[in-house]
Design a protein around this motif. Sequence first.
Motif: not given
Length: 330
Positions: A15-20, A57-61, A94-99, A273-282
């Motif tokens: 789960x990427x926190x920036x992806x929520x 996706x990464x461009x928007x992210x 277990x949350x991933x973040x991209x500093x 797992x959901x990865x980047x859920x707000x972007x991927x629909x769930x």
Amino acid sequence: MKKYIQKLPKAELHLHIEGTFEPELMFKLAKKNNISIPYKNVEEVRKAYNFTSLQSFLDIYYAGANVLVEEEDFFDLTWEYLLRCKEQNIVHTEIMFDPQTHTSRGIKFEIVINGITKALEKAKKEFGITSFLIMSFLRHLSQEEAFVILEESIPFKEKILAVGLDSSEIGNPPQKFQDVFKKAKELGYKLVAHAGEEGDTSYIWGAINLLHVDRIDHGIRCDEDEKLLEYLKQKQIPLTVCPLSNVKLKAVDTMSNHNIVKLLRAGLMVTVNSDDPSYFGGYLNDNFESLVKSLDISKEEVKKLVINSFKASFLNSVQIEKYIEMIKEV
């Protein structure tokens, strides 16, 4: 089955926190911080969450991450996800973040991590949700830049359990980061890495043999190599699979063709797992529900996937057994 999925206490490991980042919060923070985004309202932001590849996706992210400025912004982002955890009966995450996404904009490392960890601490206190933090290196950047962020992390080491590797996979193989992963291991960090989503099986082998990871994020292309399949089965190296993400990013054409159930039946340690859920629909439950809808998967296999997530987690054996007993009672 939907009620059954809801009842199961679950762990989420990819789960990427920036992806929520939900559009409402993105728009709110953009206004609060007086940051210009190319959208007039929430609906325009939501429409922008349509993409055709990992890179689009990464461009928007990365553009969305620009509105995160103050510690409270990172708190709010994390807290919204943790409220979802409470709703979906996720008891460990277990949350991933991209500093690097933030320090490259002049945001201090401490602002990022303090905002995130304050939310995690509050969720532990109020909801009993346990969590670990994974610091991910951006693989489209250099290893030298990864070393810089690794050094920055050291004063906050008690807040970070593991390091990972994410962003654009193709053209950025594991060997590019071999030295920084070796250093991270010496510092005592657990190790994970994205491999085998867009990249072929050589990326998975590289993550195992060169980075010496504890688990593979994605790994869905492992079935292209029989030797790799057998190795993953024998070693029980976990794969943190993200079904809705795989379909949205065209790594898999349709959910009915996803290989997660095949891998489960082959004896691999696969998890949902959901990865980047707000972007991927769930979020997590939506991923399970999509599998049930599109694939021939039994209630026992759903339970097995949930148990696998705890077994693949970085929790200690006592905690893992406690959660597995809870699952068996459902």
